[in-house]
Design a protein around this motif. Structure first.
Motif, PDB file in Angstrom:
ATOM      1  N   SER A 252       0.817  -1.217   0.000  1.00  0.00           N
ATOM      2  CA  SER A 252       0.000   0.000   0.000  1.00  0.00           C
ATOM      3  C   SER A 252       0.847   1.262   0.000  1.00  0.00           C
ATOM      4  O   SER A 252       0.469   2.272  -0.597  1.00  0.00           O
ATOM      5  CB  SER A 252      -0.936  -0.005   1.214  1.00  0.00           C
ATOM      6  OG  SER A 252      -1.875  -1.055   1.115  1.00  0.00           O
ATOM      7  N   THR A 253       1.999   1.215   0.655  1.00  0.00           N
ATOM      8  CA  THR A 253       2.901   2.369   0.656  1.00  0.00           C
ATOM      9  C   THR A 253       3.527   2.547  -0.720  1.00  0.00           C
ATOM     10  O   THR A 253       3.587   3.655  -1.248  1.00  0.00           O
ATOM     11  CB  THR A 253       4.012   2.202   1.705  1.00  0.00           C
ATOM     12  OG1 THR A 253       3.441   1.901   2.975  1.00  0.00           O
ATOM     13  CG2 THR A 253       4.860   3.462   1.815  1.00  0.00           C
TER      14      THR A 253
ATOM     15  N   GLY B  30      -2.793   3.163   0.432  1.00  0.00           N
ATOM     16  CA  GLY B  30      -3.302   3.384   1.781  1.00  0.00           C
ATOM     17  C   GLY B  30      -4.220   2.313   2.346  1.00  0.00           C
ATOM     18  O   GLY B  30      -4.695   2.461   3.469  1.00  0.00           O
TER      19      GLY B  30
ATOM     20  N   SER C 226      -6.161   1.555  10.611  1.00  0.00           N
ATOM     21  CA  SER C 226      -5.015   1.828   9.742  1.00  0.00           C
ATOM     22  C   SER C 226      -3.700   1.703  10.526  1.00  0.00           C
ATOM     23  O   SER C 226      -3.587   0.872  11.425  1.00  0.00           O
ATOM     24  CB  SER C 226      -5.162   3.221   9.106  1.00  0.00           C
ATOM     25  OG  SER C 226      -4.197   3.439   8.102  1.00  0.00           O
TER      26      SER C 226
ATOM     27  N   SER D 128       1.403  11.363   3.958  1.00  0.00           N
ATOM     28  CA  SER D 128       0.313  10.502   3.506  1.00  0.00           C
ATOM     29  C   SER D 128      -0.592  11.214   2.506  1.00  0.00           C
ATOM     30  O   SER D 128      -1.017  10.616   1.510  1.00  0.00           O
ATOM     31  CB  SER D 128      -0.518  10.040   4.702  1.00  0.00           C
ATOM     32  OG  SER D 128      -1.591   9.221   4.305  1.00  0.00           O
TER      33      SER D 128
ATOM     34  N   THR E 282      -1.315   8.731  -0.423  1.00  0.00           N
ATOM     35  CA  THR E 282      -1.354   7.364   0.112  1.00  0.00           C
ATOM     36  C   THR E 282      -2.633   7.145   0.904  1.00  0.00           C
ATOM     37  O   THR E 282      -3.375   6.193   0.647  1.00  0.00           O
ATOM     38  CB  THR E 282      -0.122   7.091   0.990  1.00  0.00           C
ATOM     39  OG1 THR E 282       1.063   7.369   0.241  1.00  0.00           O
ATOM     40  CG2 THR E 282      -0.102   5.641   1.445  1.00  0.00           C
TER      41      THR E 282
ATOM     42  N   PHE F   9      -2.933   6.647   4.339  1.00  0.00           N
ATOM     43  CA  PHE F   9      -2.826   6.054   5.669  1.00  0.00           C
ATOM     44  C   PHE F   9      -3.141   7.124   6.710  1.00  0.00           C
ATOM     45  O   PHE F   9      -3.014   8.326   6.451  1.00  0.00           O
ATOM     46  CB  PHE F   9      -1.399   5.558   5.929  1.00  0.00           C
ATOM     47  CG  PHE F   9      -1.062   4.242   5.297  1.00  0.00           C
ATOM     48  CD1 PHE F   9      -1.948   3.165   5.335  1.00  0.00           C
ATOM     49  CD2 PHE F   9       0.170   4.046   4.694  1.00  0.00           C
ATOM     50  CE1 PHE F   9      -1.622   1.949   4.765  1.00  0.00           C
ATOM     51  CE2 PHE F   9       0.519   2.840   4.116  1.00  0.00           C
ATOM     52  CZ  PHE F   9      -0.388   1.780   4.155  1.00  0.00           C
TER      53      PHE F   9
END
Length: 481
Positions: free
Chosen positions: A213-214, A219, A226, A308, A313, A315
């Motif tokens: 996800s990164t 995210g 999270s 983020s 992203t 997160f």
């Protein structure tokens, strides 16, 4: 247009997705989950489609620029349509539109979700959900080019249609080798993050999913809260650094690999990107210090959320809905700006912002000195008129799509902050917004119409509008090809 070549490439792409679906099937098998059969069924169907339509190479293998736009636009829709089926037939997401929304959000690396309890998903489904981020981050067609023989020079039209930013250039003469170099760097950075996260106490499965996800700047997390679930300054720091790294133009990593440090480090877009991050962190840290007791805690949460949001992203480690209006406004601006061109991040891109600002400066100079010859340069290179025109048209289209989307979503009758930020966060591939779609909320409450609008916005944002404008053009379908 080369219709046969378009069908051939799309069939090949569908076949590759069928093979990729074997990975979550294996994960399901390892954890003894029955939902693994859903992946196998869909995989078999997709591989059959490939054998029926994608085995015979057309005699005319020429791919034109508009062919590349059509292929990329159609491919992302097909991958999302088929990728949603395992969620639906397994019952993990019982409504197909919701499953499609989740899959589009995954492949476009948006990270918006309709799931209210993520932790009940089977392990195989969680793996597939995060894997869509990793594949979509670099691009589904670039991924296929790595695995197949689409190495014709004309396949660069496919990369230019998919790689985000005003321009996409080859790193080496063959587009296929360019794709392989990009994915090699992508894989190395992902693997490095997995190792660092495991040092922080994450198990391998969690570290892999969060690295996926990164890397894709998407995210998705397998935890309801999270990254906040881990409550670790070390993990926050690792993910913050890697989010920023994945928001950098990958061409710069190639230059570093060639030890061309000077050209890589003097990049104007990189300086602007890091400057925006540093300035935003400083202002937000000072703005929220009263909420967290001391500047170090404020810096920790501010730096994570700034990284983020600007890298799109999505997160979260803090509920920034509770932050002062100044901080929320800065985050909203970062949603629009986005990361660097040629990165896995979304938004309008820092490079476009630079070009627009320098164009404004050029126009002011021309008004003051009508006879003076002024040009726009980025990184010492002249920006040609076609690139500048493309930036202007993109920005106009961006504004118009935002306005139309806000108008359609407003039918739900949510407050303006929710309506406006929901469009911004999907069009810019960010994930969470503010108000009722903040970091601790999701999109399940929206109507079917709004979810369709969001899906379209996510696809438009990821492929930067033009492929879908071409697909929606009546003239394209009136032509015989």
């Amino acid at each position: 247009m080369n219709k046969k070549m378009i069908i051939y490439i799309l069939a090949k792409m569908v076949g590759v997705e069928g093979l990729v679906l074997l990975l979550p099937a294996i994960v399901s098998l390892i954890y003894r989950e029955k939902s693994g059969f859903c992946f196998l069924i869909v995989s078999a169907v997709l591989i059959l489609i490939y054998f029926l339509l994608g085995r015979k190479v057309p005699k005319n293998k020429r791919i034109y620029a508009k062919d590349g736009l059509v292929i990329v636009g159609a491919a992302w829709i097909l991958w999302s349509l088929f990728g949603a089926v395992p969620f639906y037939i397994s019952g993990s997401i019982p409504n197909y539109l919701d499953a499609f929304f989740e899959t589009v959000s995954g492949f476009t690396t948006t990270g918006s979700t309709i799931l209210t309890d993520i932790e009940v998903l089977p392990m195989g489904m969680s793996f597939w959900r995060s894997l869509t981020h990793w594949i979509g981050g670099m691009g589904v067609l670039v991924f296929v080019m790595v695995l197949t023989s689409l190495d014709d020079d004309d396949s660069m039209h496919l990369m230019r249609a998919e790689v985000p930013g005003p321009e996409a250039d080859k790193l080496v003469p063959k587009a296929r080798y360019t794709a392989r170099i990009l994915y090699a760097m992508y894989f190395v950075l992902t693997a490095a993050e997995v190792i660092f996260l495991m040092f922080g106490g994450m198990n391998f499965f969690d570290a892999l999913l969060h690295a996926f996800s990164t890397a894709g700047t998407g995210g998705f997390s397998n935890k309801n809260s999270s990254v906040a679930y881990y409550d670790s300054a070390y993990i926050d720091g690792v993910i913050t650094v890697f989010m920023i790294l994945f928001g950098v133009n990958f061409n710069l990593y190639f230059l570093l690999r060639l030890r061309n440090w000077k050209e890589a480090l003097k990049n104007e877009e990189l300086h602007a990107y890091l400057g925006i991050i540093a300035g935003s962190i400083a202002i937000i840290s000072l703005n929220i210090v009263g909420m967290y007791g001391n500047i170090l805690h404020a810096f920790r949460y501010a730096s994570f959320q700034v990284a983020s949001i600007i890298t799109t992203t999505g997160f979260c480690t803090a509920n920034y809905n509770l932050w002062p209006e100044l901080s929320k406004t800065i985050l909203l601006c970062l949603m629009i700006i986005g990361a660097c061109a040629g990165s896995t991040g979304g938004g309008i891109k820092v490079s476009r912002l630079l070009i627009m600002l320098k164009s404004i400066k050029k126009q002011v100079k021309n008004m003051l000195h009508p006879k003076a010859i002024t040009i726009v340069k980025v990184n010492g290179k002249r920006i040609n008129e076609s690139t500048m025109k493309g930036v202007y048209i993109y920005f106009i289209c961006y504004i118009m799509i935002t306005m139309v989307s806000v108008l359609l979503v407003s039918i739900n009758n949510f407050d303006f902050a929710t309506t406006f930020s929901s469009v911004l966060t999907t069009l810019n591939n960010v994930g969470p917004g503010i108000s009722q779609i903040g970091p601790v909320e999701n999109f399940y409450k929206f109507s079917a119409l709004s979810k369709i609008v969001f899906c379209m916005d996510m696809l438009l944002g990821r492929l930067e509008i033009f492929p879908y404008l071409l697909l929606l053009s009546p003239e394209l379908w009136r032509r015989r090809f």
